[in-house]
Design an enzyme around this catalytic site. Structure first.
Site, PDB file in Angstrom:
ATOM      1  N   LEU A 178       0.845  -1.191   0.000  1.00  0.00           N
ATOM      2  CA  LEU A 178       0.000   0.000   0.000  1.00  0.00           C
ATOM      3  C   LEU A 178       0.886   1.247   0.000  1.00  0.00           C
ATOM      4  O   LEU A 178       2.088   1.160  -0.213  1.00  0.00           O
ATOM      5  CB  LEU A 178      -0.929  -0.030   1.219  1.00  0.00           C
ATOM      6  CG  LEU A 178      -1.973  -1.166   1.223  1.00  0.00           C
ATOM      7  CD1 LEU A 178      -2.615  -1.291   2.603  1.00  0.00           C
ATOM      8  CD2 LEU A 178      -3.037  -0.912   0.165  1.00  0.00           C
ATOM      9  N   TYR A 226       1.754   2.675   8.095  1.00  0.00           N
ATOM     10  CA  TYR A 226       1.309   2.618   6.711  1.00  0.00           C
ATOM     11  C   TYR A 226       1.988   1.445   6.022  1.00  0.00           C
ATOM     12  O   TYR A 226       3.075   1.024   6.405  1.00  0.00           O
ATOM     13  CB  TYR A 226       1.514   3.936   5.956  1.00  0.00           C
ATOM     14  CG  TYR A 226       2.897   4.545   5.925  1.00  0.00           C
ATOM     15  CD1 TYR A 226       3.929   3.996   5.174  1.00  0.00           C
ATOM     16  CD2 TYR A 226       3.159   5.738   6.603  1.00  0.00           C
ATOM     17  CE1 TYR A 226       5.174   4.583   5.108  1.00  0.00           C
ATOM     18  CE2 TYR A 226       4.398   6.346   6.543  1.00  0.00           C
ATOM     19  CZ  TYR A 226       5.405   5.759   5.788  1.00  0.00           C
ATOM     20  OH  TYR A 226       6.643   6.353   5.736  1.00  0.00           O
ATOM     21  N   CYS A 227       1.301   0.878   5.045  1.00  0.00           N
ATOM     22  CA  CYS A 227       1.748  -0.326   4.327  1.00  0.00           C
ATOM     23  C   CYS A 227       2.183  -1.431   5.295  1.00  0.00           C
ATOM     24  O   CYS A 227       3.310  -1.919   5.246  1.00  0.00           O
ATOM     25  CB  CYS A 227       2.882   0.016   3.360  1.00  0.00           C
ATOM     26  SG  CYS A 227       3.186  -1.276   2.107  1.00  0.00           S
ATOM     27  N   PRO A 228       1.283  -1.843   6.201  1.00  0.00           N
ATOM     28  CA  PRO A 228       1.662  -2.860   7.184  1.00  0.00           C
ATOM     29  C   PRO A 228       1.867  -4.224   6.538  1.00  0.00           C
ATOM     30  O   PRO A 228       1.229  -4.566   5.544  1.00  0.00           O
ATOM     31  CB  PRO A 228       0.460  -2.882   8.142  1.00  0.00           C
ATOM     32  CG  PRO A 228      -0.698  -2.441   7.296  1.00  0.00           C
ATOM     33  CD  PRO A 228      -0.129  -1.430   6.333  1.00  0.00           C
ATOM     34  N   LYS A 276       7.996   1.313  13.772  1.00  0.00           N
ATOM     35  CA  LYS A 276       8.425   0.853  12.445  1.00  0.00           C
ATOM     36  C   LYS A 276       9.278   1.904  11.745  1.00  0.00           C
ATOM     37  O   LYS A 276       8.940   3.086  11.727  1.00  0.00           O
ATOM     38  CB  LYS A 276       7.180   0.537  11.607  1.00  0.00           C
ATOM     39  CG  LYS A 276       7.452   0.159  10.160  1.00  0.00           C
ATOM     40  CD  LYS A 276       6.148  -0.184   9.454  1.00  0.00           C
ATOM     41  CE  LYS A 276       6.329  -0.364   7.962  1.00  0.00           C
ATOM     42  NZ  LYS A 276       5.063  -0.743   7.294  1.00  0.00           N
TER      43      LYS A 276
END
Length: 274
Positions: A90, A145-147, A158
């Site tokens: 993502l 975001y973008c896990p 992260k």
């Protein structure tokens, strides 16, 4: 099983200081080109480093957001260029404080298991920062975001995400490393994009509920200012230790012939979605 980091030869293609005119579309075209050439045995294992300015890289699922154009307009109004990549995942933020590393490897007869590709990059990052006494974990960080299951984090925050691209018996394991700057500020940008592009509408796909406080840069986590060049030196040191021959190179003749076709595919994809 010997680590995939160990290669007879590593070619490094460093595009980390090309400047703001270097577009992310070019990067994804280059990685596809490298997959094809390395997979065909026409080039050795290759590490490519790259930095892009003010770019938001979207995944295919992001293009299905119900109010996508509103989100895109917000990004453009704030000086960000949105593009759609050809690998999974993502939205992620790329700027001058984010170093991207692609490890392009040939698939052996039995292929490279997807987790082995991820583990190779995780090992590399752990080795690069082994002098810091902080554990680098690989697990999904909820609220980022973008896990993904190979989010890299320290103390639950992260700082990196890994993806893979497989093409013509070549594997590109790609990571973005938030080296400096504010991880939470980047996350706030992506959170606002999703707020505008999704609103309250129900969607089949579950987009992340972003919590900016769970993201940070390595400089923030280590409590010292790191530069892109600092991290590049650590990368080169590890590649040298994991090969008999490390050399700086550029695209070879075969790759220069392949590149326009792969680049055009990325351009066409972006015209279709954006």
């Amino acid at each position: 099983m010997e680590s995939l980091l160990r290669q007879p030869e590593w070619r490094i293609i460093d595009q980390s200081s090309v400047g703001p005119h270097f577009q992310a579309l070019q990067s994804f075209g280059i990685d596809d080109t490298l997959c094809a050439s390395v997979g065909a045995g026409q080039a050795p294992a290759t590490a490519r480093t790259w930095v892009h300015h003010q770019t938001i890289v979207l995944g295919i699922q992001d293009t299905k957001l119900p109010f996508l154009q509103d989100g895109l307009q917000f990004l453009k109004n704030n000086g960000w260029q949105p593009i759609v990549r050809n690998s999974g995942g993502l939205a992620v933020v790329l700027d001058e404080g984010v170093l991207n590393i692609s490890l392009v490897l040939p698939e052996a007869d039995k292929g490279i298991d997807i987790n082995r590709g991820y583990d190779t990059m995780w090992l590399l990052i752990r080795q690069m920062f082994a002098d810091f006494s902080l554990e680098i974990e690989a697990r999904e960080i909820i609220g980022s975001y973008c896990p993904g299951s190979y989010d890299l984090s320290i103390g639950g925050k992260k700082f990196a995400g890994i993806s893979q691209r497989r093409l013509r018996r070549g594997v590109a394991v790609q990571i973005y490393l938030c080296v400096n700057g504010s991880g939470s500020t980047r996350a706030e940008l992506v959170r606002e994009f999703y707020r505008l592009a999704k609103r309250e509408q129900a969607t089949k796909f579950a987009y992340p509920e972003i919590e900016p406080e769970v993201m940070a840069s390595l400089s923030e986590l280590f409590g010292m200012q790191l530069s892109i060049n600092d991290v590049m030196l650590r990368l080169l040191t590890q590649l040298k230790q994991n090969s008999d021959h490390l050399y700086a190179g550029q695209l070879n003749e075969t790759e220069l012939e392949l590149l326009p076709g792969y680049y055009q595919r990325i351009v066409d994809r972006n015209q279709k979605f954006l």
